[in-house]
Design a protein around this motif. Sequence first.
Motif, PDB file in Angstrom:
ATOM      1  N   LEU A 101       0.693  -1.192   0.105  1.00  0.00           N
ATOM      2  CA  LEU A 101       0.082   0.161   0.006  1.00  0.00           C
ATOM      3  C   LEU A 101       0.786   1.306   0.010  1.00  0.00           C
ATOM      4  O   LEU A 101       0.455   2.354  -0.646  1.00  0.00           O
ATOM      5  CB  LEU A 101      -1.090   0.083   1.271  1.00  0.00           C
ATOM      6  N   GLY A 102       1.863   1.249   0.816  1.00  0.00           N
ATOM      7  CA  GLY A 102       2.877   2.451   0.802  1.00  0.00           C
ATOM      8  C   GLY A 102       3.596   2.599  -0.482  1.00  0.00           C
ATOM      9  O   GLY A 102       3.821   3.477  -0.993  1.00  0.00           O
ATOM     10  N   THR A 103       3.729   1.664  -1.072  1.00  0.00           N
ATOM     11  CA  THR A 103       4.560   1.405  -2.441  1.00  0.00           C
ATOM     12  C   THR A 103       3.733   2.128  -3.639  1.00  0.00           C
ATOM     13  O   THR A 103       4.197   2.966  -4.336  1.00  0.00           O
ATOM     14  CB  THR A 103       5.052  -0.041  -2.953  1.00  0.00           C
ATOM     15  N   ALA A 104       2.369   1.684  -3.408  1.00  0.00           N
ATOM     16  CA  ALA A 104       1.535   2.353  -4.616  1.00  0.00           C
ATOM     17  C   ALA A 104       1.396   3.883  -4.375  1.00  0.00           C
ATOM     18  O   ALA A 104       1.436   4.618  -5.160  1.00  0.00           O
ATOM     19  CB  ALA A 104       0.153   1.588  -4.374  1.00  0.00           C
ATOM     20  N   ARG A 105       1.146   4.430  -3.094  1.00  0.00           N
ATOM     21  CA  ARG A 105       1.179   5.406  -2.646  1.00  0.00           C
ATOM     22  C   ARG A 105       2.132   6.639  -3.250  1.00  0.00           C
ATOM     23  O   ARG A 105       2.094   7.323  -3.786  1.00  0.00           O
ATOM     24  CB  ARG A 105       0.944   5.846  -1.316  1.00  0.00           C
ATOM     25  N   ILE A 106       3.499   5.925  -2.879  1.00  0.00           N
ATOM     26  CA  ILE A 106       4.593   6.948  -3.151  1.00  0.00           C
ATOM     27  C   ILE A 106       4.922   6.882  -4.500  1.00  0.00           C
ATOM     28  O   ILE A 106       5.487   7.661  -5.204  1.00  0.00           O
ATOM     29  CB  ILE A 106       5.935   6.708  -2.274  1.00  0.00           C
ATOM     30  N   LEU A 107       4.547   5.581  -5.339  1.00  0.00           N
ATOM     31  CA  LEU A 107       4.754   5.574  -6.770  1.00  0.00           C
ATOM     32  C   LEU A 107       3.777   6.673  -7.487  1.00  0.00           C
ATOM     33  O   LEU A 107       4.370   7.439  -8.334  1.00  0.00           O
ATOM     34  CB  LEU A 107       4.437   4.138  -7.461  1.00  0.00           C
ATOM     35  N   VAL A 108       2.419   6.624  -6.900  1.00  0.00           N
ATOM     36  CA  VAL A 108       1.590   7.568  -7.787  1.00  0.00           C
ATOM     37  C   VAL A 108       1.887   9.026  -7.123  1.00  0.00           C
ATOM     38  O   VAL A 108       1.793   9.884  -8.263  1.00  0.00           O
ATOM     39  CB  VAL A 108       0.045   7.480  -7.130  1.00  0.00           C
ATOM     40  N   ASP A 109       2.469   9.242  -6.353  1.00  0.00           N
ATOM     41  CA  ASP A 109       2.871  10.601  -5.814  1.00  0.00           C
ATOM     42  C   ASP A 109       3.952  11.059  -6.750  1.00  0.00           C
ATOM     43  O   ASP A 109       3.929  12.121  -7.260  1.00  0.00           O
ATOM     44  CB  ASP A 109       3.431  10.676  -4.207  1.00  0.00           C
ATOM     45  N   GLN A 110       4.848  10.369  -7.126  1.00  0.00           N
ATOM     46  CA  GLN A 110       5.941  10.620  -8.025  1.00  0.00           C
ATOM     47  C   GLN A 110       5.311  10.795  -9.300  1.00  0.00           C
ATOM     48  O   GLN A 110       5.798  11.742  -9.931  1.00  0.00           O
ATOM     49  CB  GLN A 110       6.937   9.474  -8.297  1.00  0.00           C
ATOM     50  N   ILE A 111       4.459  10.072  -9.723  1.00  0.00           N
ATOM     51  CA  ILE A 111       3.896  10.104 -10.970  1.00  0.00           C
ATOM     52  C   ILE A 111       3.189  11.509 -11.265  1.00  0.00           C
ATOM     53  O   ILE A 111       3.025  12.176 -12.326  1.00  0.00           O
ATOM     54  CB  ILE A 111       3.195   8.985 -11.718  1.00  0.00           C
ATOM     55  N   MET A 112       1.988  11.707 -10.296  1.00  0.00           N
ATOM     56  CA  MET A 112       1.133  12.857 -10.239  1.00  0.00           C
ATOM     57  C   MET A 112       1.698  13.963  -9.595  1.00  0.00           C
ATOM     58  O   MET A 112       1.081  14.988  -9.431  1.00  0.00           O
ATOM     59  CB  MET A 112       0.086  12.411  -9.763  1.00  0.00           C
ATOM     60  N   ALA A 113       2.998  13.955  -9.247  1.00  0.00           N
ATOM     61  CA  ALA A 113       3.875  15.199  -8.552  1.00  0.00           C
ATOM     62  C   ALA A 113       2.847  15.719  -7.510  1.00  0.00           C
ATOM     63  O   ALA A 113       2.779  16.809  -7.382  1.00  0.00           O
ATOM     64  CB  ALA A 113       3.869  16.247  -9.648  1.00  0.00           C
ATOM     65  N   THR A 114       2.555  14.475  -6.641  1.00  0.00           N
ATOM     66  CA  THR A 114       1.845  15.212  -5.364  1.00  0.00           C
ATOM     67  C   THR A 114       2.832  14.837  -4.251  1.00  0.00           C
ATOM     68  O   THR A 114       3.985  14.191  -4.350  1.00  0.00           O
ATOM     69  CB  THR A 114       0.595  14.426  -5.110  1.00  0.00           C
TER      70      THR A 114
END
Lengths: 376, 424
Positions: A342-355
């Motif tokens: 779950l943490g992996t998914a969050r920080i991956l999406v954060d990188q991609i969506m620049a959040t």
Amino acid sequence: MSKAAYEVVIVGAGIVGAACADEFARRGLQVLVMERDALASGATAAGMGHIVVMDDSEAQFALTRYSQRLWQELQPELPDNVEYEQCGTIWIAADEEEMEEVLRKHESYGKGGVPTEVCSAQRLKHLEPNLRDGMTGGLLVPEDGVLYPPSAAWFLIGRAQQHGAQLRLGASVVEIGQGRVRLRDGSEIRGDIIVNATGASAPELTPGLEVKSRKGHLVITDRYPGFLRHQLVELGYLKSAHSVSSDSVAFNVQPRRTGQILIGSSRQFGVEHKEVDQVILARMLERAQQYMPTLRGMLAVRTWTGFRAATPDKLPLIGSWPGDKSLFLATGHEGLGITTSLGTARILVDQIMATEPEIPIEPYLPSRTAKAYLRA
Amino acid sequence: MTRGLRRSFDVLVVGGGPAGLAASVRAAECGLRVGLVDDNPSLGGQIWRGETTQGGSDAAGWVERSSVVGVQALSGTRVFHYPAPGTLLAESEDEVYELSFQKLVLATGARERFLPFPGWTLPNVMGAGGLQALVKSGLPINGKRVLVAGTGPLLVAVAAWLRRQGANVLAICEQASWFSLARFGAALLHHPQKLGQALSLRGQLAGVRFLTSCWPMAAQGSDKLEAVVLSRGERVVCDFLACGFHLVPNTELAQLVGCQTRGGCVQVDEFQQTSCAGVFSAGEPTGIGGVELSVVEGQIAGLAAAGRRQEAVRHFQQRKKVQGFAKALDRAFGLRQELRTIARPETIVCRCEDIAYHHLAEHKSWRVAKLQTRCGMGPCQGRICGPATEFLFHWNPDSVRPPIFPAQLEHLAWIGCSGECGAG
């Protein structure tokens, strides 16, 4: 040649791929998940399914703690068959040296805001009466838990699909990169972003990746309700982890909701075949019996093996792959993939969506291991 | 603490039924050191259970021969693991055996196939062979009302036997059609011995209704069986339902050893050798064929394992003759399509894990269903629900992993005895 375009194509539908699909889809991206086999049938099916905080490094602590919190937040939504149980972990100290580690861990977890309880020998015996006499003590981490990973992955994929994600099973991907995914049948699918979430198989699709297979064995018993209450892990593994031998076993048992006991663990590098290795299995069970002698007469109903995706620095690879703007990695989770999915998914999406990520992401960026490869 | 014992054989035979007994006797007669391991308390297998002490019977004859020629029988001992080439692990209640061999004969028999229908998990609904075994070990049956249902020749044999024990056998419901059975009867004309057995059984069942194209739709009762509803609409009040849908070969050990199987049967050549060199298989694992075929195949396997191929060849003709019976069996007792529809959505399919039909029907394969529902992951390891789901959903069974039977943890951890053989 058929071509279809997606914003994100995730290759691999284990727990990590499933969590990524869920996260991307809920943030409104158009997602396709491709899996060569069945859903959650690799390491996700083979693993123990613990949700644990670990502190081998600061970065490991940050990611496991963050992820555990996300699981706790998700808990009300998890269906019953995910069997999430906050049973707690007890780290077992068999001697004074290991007891020092208990104290160190207690302090370190405490600083990070994770409640723990230092247990005396007497307290330990009270918590787990079936441990052998003579243990020095232990550390109870009450917020740790266990779950049944295939059902958890099934739930995450299902939720992703509710948000529009598509799933293709039996799709054998042979090449990824530069915004394309090529299948064995020659067809191609385009994606703005491609995520390699294929666990220990990741280097097959991303050559040069420093991910190795680390084989593990597990045994499950018949139902013995009440025999075991917490997940138990020996601290002795700290000593064996520094040994030169690549094969190691450690005492690690988990209570399942069914009353069954899941017994691990073993670690082997350089073994490709799936077959049960009698020598390592016997060593692993011997170790378990040393800690819990009454296990010896219990009925074992199944054994199996699986392959963890191990990295040299014991941290996962989460983020973009240098040299290919479209390619992202979410692999290398070793024995912590269920926890950290779950943490992996969050920080991956954060990188991609620049959040803004909630924890520092630098320790997990693939660029840290890619340098040597790219120089070569 | 368990004792560890090591035994070494030229030929090791697994399974003490007709095929295993015949194989071990023929191999031992060649002067070899032969071991015969079987999980029942005494030799004879399911079919000869209790007959081996009846003087003059085939069963008694083979058991006597086996002891005369020095076959080392390990009864009450179950093989659970193939840890290394040339070695099997077996356990009895308090001992673990490391059995090493040059040649191996797998004569692991067959088990009954069960199909789920509403109420099939009620107490007193049992397998036909299962009820027979329970009565043999002391369950009182005298005067009890028993309905026998399912398919296969075992039903008639069990019904006749139960009647001899004093049971009130109400009817035999055979799902096969009258036409299939008539054709099977005609095939029996080529097997006078079988025909004689069939006629004799029929005689013993005089007055018992034999219903063809008939199968159970539901078993009813609150805390135990009270009545069975049949496909023809009739409701039969009874104490026991003895119900089995023919037999399924036991191939788990063969698969663990690496032998190829096809259509649920171990593949063998004319010398009963499997795809693994030095590993033979005889009797039901190679295809359901009955006692006579098992005995012939066992003899061929035993001789071939002993290297006496020319002597083995002499039995080929006889095998060919009884193989015709096996084919007739397959034809006559094939399961009809309607049996796929008798389970209700809430009917339990996997008894170990309490998994209902509707939980399984949403999955596409046995493997996915196992992963998501744990179907087949209980102590029976899918031996009951595996064949049922194969029929219901056309699923292919999974690969086999050790232990093939639940085994004591300490025994599974056995890595052989170096030097002194004692404590594990």
